[in-house]
Design a protein around this motif. Sequence first.
Motif, PDB file in Angstrom:
ATOM      1  N   SER A   1       0.937  -1.200   0.078  1.00 32.56           N
ATOM      2  CA  SER A   1      -0.104  -0.027  -0.047  1.00 32.56           C
ATOM      3  C   SER A   1       0.654   1.421  -0.004  1.00 32.56           C
ATOM      4  N   VAL A   2       0.111   2.504  -0.290  1.00 32.29           N
ATOM      5  CA  VAL A   2       1.000   3.577  -0.295  1.00 32.29           C
ATOM      6  C   VAL A   2       1.604   3.898   0.873  1.00 32.29           C
ATOM      7  N   GLU A   3       0.740   3.597   1.972  1.00 35.88           N
ATOM      8  CA  GLU A   3       1.350   3.985   3.269  1.00 35.88           C
ATOM      9  C   GLU A   3       2.476   3.124   3.796  1.00 35.88           C
ATOM     10  N   GLU A   4       2.363   1.691   3.344  1.00 29.09           N
ATOM     11  CA  GLU A   4       3.562   0.764   3.773  1.00 29.09           C
ATOM     12  C   GLU A   4       4.847   1.383   3.138  1.00 29.09           C
ATOM     13  N   GLN A   5       4.503   1.521   1.775  1.00 30.87           N
ATOM     14  CA  GLN A   5       5.831   1.987   1.038  1.00 30.87           C
ATOM     15  C   GLN A   5       6.122   3.375   1.688  1.00 30.87           C
ATOM     16  N   ALA A   6       5.552   4.254   1.933  1.00 24.38           N
ATOM     17  CA  ALA A   6       5.916   5.523   2.460  1.00 24.38           C
ATOM     18  C   ALA A   6       6.709   5.334   3.634  1.00 24.38           C
ATOM     19  N   ALA A   7       6.291   4.274   4.728  1.00 22.67           N
ATOM     20  CA  ALA A   7       7.048   4.009   5.802  1.00 22.67           C
ATOM     21  C   ALA A   7       8.442   3.586   5.624  1.00 22.67           C
ATOM     22  N   ALA A   8       8.502   2.615   4.273  1.00 28.43           N
ATOM     23  CA  ALA A   8       9.929   1.988   4.107  1.00 28.43           C
ATOM     24  C   ALA A   8      10.646   3.056   3.645  1.00 28.43           C
ATOM     25  N   TYR A   9      10.147   4.002   2.909  1.00 33.98           N
ATOM     26  CA  TYR A   9      11.030   4.871   2.178  1.00 33.98           C
ATOM     27  C   TYR A   9      11.516   6.152   3.273  1.00 33.98           C
TER      28      TYR A   9
ATOM     29  N   ASP B   1       2.692   5.450 -10.402  1.00 31.81           N
ATOM     30  CA  ASP B   1       2.087   6.696  -9.919  1.00 31.81           C
ATOM     31  C   ASP B   1       1.973   6.602  -8.366  1.00 31.81           C
ATOM     32  N   ARG B   2       1.414   5.414  -7.945  1.00 28.18           N
ATOM     33  CA  ARG B   2       1.304   5.384  -6.671  1.00 28.18           C
ATOM     34  C   ARG B   2       2.647   5.290  -5.770  1.00 28.18           C
ATOM     35  N   GLN B   3       3.581   4.780  -6.332  1.00 29.77           N
ATOM     36  CA  GLN B   3       4.949   4.747  -5.928  1.00 29.77           C
ATOM     37  C   GLN B   3       5.521   6.335  -5.687  1.00 29.77           C
ATOM     38  N   LEU B   4       5.194   6.979  -6.819  1.00 32.49           N
ATOM     39  CA  LEU B   4       5.562   8.552  -6.587  1.00 32.49           C
ATOM     40  C   LEU B   4       4.846   9.122  -5.373  1.00 32.49           C
ATOM     41  N   GLU B   5       3.481   8.839  -5.417  1.00 33.06           N
ATOM     42  CA  GLU B   5       2.677   9.259  -4.448  1.00 33.06           C
ATOM     43  C   GLU B   5       3.367   8.992  -2.733  1.00 33.06           C
ATOM     44  N   ALA B   6       3.571   7.583  -2.825  1.00 35.14           N
ATOM     45  CA  ALA B   6       4.202   7.211  -1.464  1.00 35.14           C
ATOM     46  C   ALA B   6       5.714   8.105  -1.167  1.00 35.14           C
TER      47      ALA B   6
ATOM     48  N   ALA C   1       6.219  11.058  -2.107  1.00 31.71           N
ATOM     49  CA  ALA C   1       6.153  12.497  -1.999  1.00 31.71           C
ATOM     50  C   ALA C   1       5.534  12.468  -0.461  1.00 31.71           C
ATOM     51  N   LEU C   2       4.614  11.222   0.083  1.00 27.90           N
ATOM     52  CA  LEU C   2       4.241  11.257   1.339  1.00 27.90           C
ATOM     53  C   LEU C   2       5.425  11.234   2.243  1.00 27.90           C
ATOM     54  N   ALA C   3       6.270  10.406   2.192  1.00 26.69           N
ATOM     55  CA  ALA C   3       7.679  10.182   2.842  1.00 26.69           C
ATOM     56  C   ALA C   3       8.305  11.356   2.958  1.00 26.69           C
TER      57      ALA C   3
ATOM     58  N   CYS D   1       6.418  12.876 -12.045  1.00 25.90           N
ATOM     59  CA  CYS D   1       6.797  13.464 -10.709  1.00 25.90           C
ATOM     60  C   CYS D   1       6.241  14.714 -10.204  1.00 25.90           C
ATOM     61  N   ALA D   2       6.156  15.630 -11.428  1.00 30.43           N
ATOM     62  CA  ALA D   2       5.685  16.864 -11.185  1.00 30.43           C
ATOM     63  C   ALA D   2       4.189  16.796 -10.485  1.00 30.43           C
ATOM     64  N   ASP D   3       3.440  15.860 -11.309  1.00 30.62           N
ATOM     65  CA  ASP D   3       1.938  15.693 -10.754  1.00 30.62           C
ATOM     66  C   ASP D   3       2.193  15.083  -9.185  1.00 30.62           C
ATOM     67  N   ALA D   4       3.159  14.516  -8.985  1.00 24.01           N
ATOM     68  CA  ALA D   4       2.901  13.877  -7.543  1.00 24.01           C
ATOM     69  C   ALA D   4       3.710  14.964  -6.529  1.00 24.01           C
ATOM     70  N   GLY D   5       4.084  15.939  -6.956  1.00 19.72           N
ATOM     71  CA  GLY D   5       4.701  17.017  -6.260  1.00 19.72           C
ATOM     72  C   GLY D   5       6.187  16.666  -5.963  1.00 19.72           C
ATOM     73  N   ILE D   6       6.895  15.828  -6.835  1.00 16.23           N
ATOM     74  CA  ILE D   6       8.540  15.523  -6.633  1.00 16.23           C
ATOM     75  C   ILE D   6       9.279  16.633  -7.319  1.00 16.23           C
ATOM     76  N   LYS D   7      10.135  17.323  -6.679  1.00 10.60           N
ATOM     77  CA  LYS D   7      10.849  18.425  -7.048  1.00 10.60           C
ATOM     78  C   LYS D   7      12.036  18.130  -8.165  1.00 10.60           C
TER      79      LYS D   7
END
Lengths: 561, 92
Positions: A301-309, A363-368, A370-372, A400-406
């Motif tokens: 999940s996005v949350e699980e990935q974000a925690a790992a990152y 897309d979901r990985q990029l979202e994760a 950006a969240l992390a 990346c830009a859509d996900a908010g990654i600079k």
Amino acid sequence: MQNFPGVGVSPGRIIGTIRQMPKPISEPPAGEQLPAGVTAEDATAALKTASQAVHDELKARAAHATGDGKAVLEATALMAKDTMLIKGAAKLVARGVSSERAIWESGSSVSEMLHNLGGYMAERATDVLDVRARIVAELRGVPAPGIPASNTPFVLVAEDLAPADTATLDPNKVLALVTAGGGPQSHTAIIARSLGLPAVVAAVGVDQLPDGMEVYVDGAAGTITAEPDESLRAAAEAWAATASLLAEFSGTGATADGHLVPLLANVGGGKDAEAAAKLGAQGVGLFRTEFCFLERDTEPSVEEQAAAYKSVFDAFPGKKVVLRTLDAGADKPLPFLTDSTEPNPALGVRGYRTDFTTPGVLDRQLEAIALAEKQSEADVWVMAPMISTAEEAARFASMCADAGIKTPGVMVEVPSAALTAEAILREVGFASLGTNDLTQYAMAADRQLGPLAALNTPWQPAVLRLVGLTVEGSRAEGHNKPVGVCGEAAADPALAVVLTGLGVSTLSMTARSLAAVAAVLKTVTLAEAQDLAKLALSAPSATEARAWVREKLPVLNELGL
Amino acid sequence: MPERTATIASRSGLHARPAALFAEAAGNAGVDVTISMQGEPADEALDAASILSLMTLGAAKGDVVVLRADGDGADQALDSLVALLETDLDAE
């Protein structure tokens, strides 16, 4: 003294006794019947004896183990004589199936059942397959598969090592790795460098040496010598003394005249990142995010990935962390992304290309990511693997830009990306050269194949030229966009000097190599590094490129690198 | 046939180490012992000495299981196995 030349992939000089890695257990053929004259009763009794022997052996090993390892071994020992496994096999034997085939099939169905239960049970499914292979080995009277168990440290000799072997490789028991097959970019080489073990690959004939024979291994020169003499013993002792000097990295990579070359680490997760930070890494140049995904049937999940990152970002507050988005395919298949039936996986749907066939995962990985990033203090850069065209680079940058990654970037692994670096770098903020794949694709040589080891080295002038072209592309683009190297080439101190001379701005490597690379880099000026780069480019072959450069860097010999 | 109920006390349930310890004890009990979740028919009970069966049973902490055995020493064997299940083996 008999000599076995190979390719040195991880420095170190050591003397030890050999233990051969047993060959993997082959599947007993489907439909294999009991041999004539053997009754089902006899075969079942033999099966029970074998299962008891495997149980006893694992139980004995558990007695020497501690912690989680002990619990796993105890549970695995019980599986070996488990009634579910054995009764399943006995039923097949009663129908005339050979005992080897019967235990193989029974193991498959039990393992599949555990797998389908998911969670903790699914993790134990591979233990059942391991037990099954051990019972078949016992029935056949051949050594059990896997890394040999031994109470004394040894030199491990194998045909080649698989990524899965890393988990069972105890760096306190293994002195050095030697393989008959494999190339400089093989898993054996990567495992050895990450563990800091001397290693030689593609040493033809070593798999014939007997267990217990004493050998000298020189992981820099790439040689194995049977029955070493006094001079080699002295060399091994001298290495033990210098090795401790090479364990310390000051935390700033630079040439003798102060040209800064940040030395970064390649990591696979939070633990690696913490270890790399302790070893002085100036950031992360390659975070292999697929390690969070491997051995998964479904996408985390996005949350699980974000925690790992975040666990990696947190090890480097205020420092650069470059993530590589999911690099599945070829030697790293993932059931929810890759097609295992591709005839030519290295040239197939892998890396960034999996977004063509399975849109959404990236897309979901990029979202994760950006969240992390929002929850951490690291300077996060994100790059896509296997980019071939400027068009792909532009599309990745907009995702990346859509996900908010600079800071979006690309890996340069496909020769077309090196050749069109200027156009690609107009679309993204940076490039990072993955020299392992760049070499494999430039030379059209599978990185896992021993017979192609000579082709598969980043010392090939063609590969160095592609590195140079990528740097030139960045200069032509005009905004001084960084071009780093994050392949195994950066961990070779002599090659690190050449890459610096070619204009590469950062070097990322397994954290264990940081100190050795820093020690050599600080002995040359930028101008000297540039001269050495020219020398390497002018060489007619990889062997000469390496020899010519090493000759001009006497510090390598002094340090045993 | 003698039978007992027991409430799983180990934090991780009847998995991992607790399952290994219990399966080993059941295997050494001297009689064949079966295990099932409370309320399940006796003829679907599993071999208590099989760690793989215990894993498929999936008993969590607080679940009630039924142990059954027959023959000489069945009662004593069941009593000691119940005591084992009602101990938090993860705490050791």
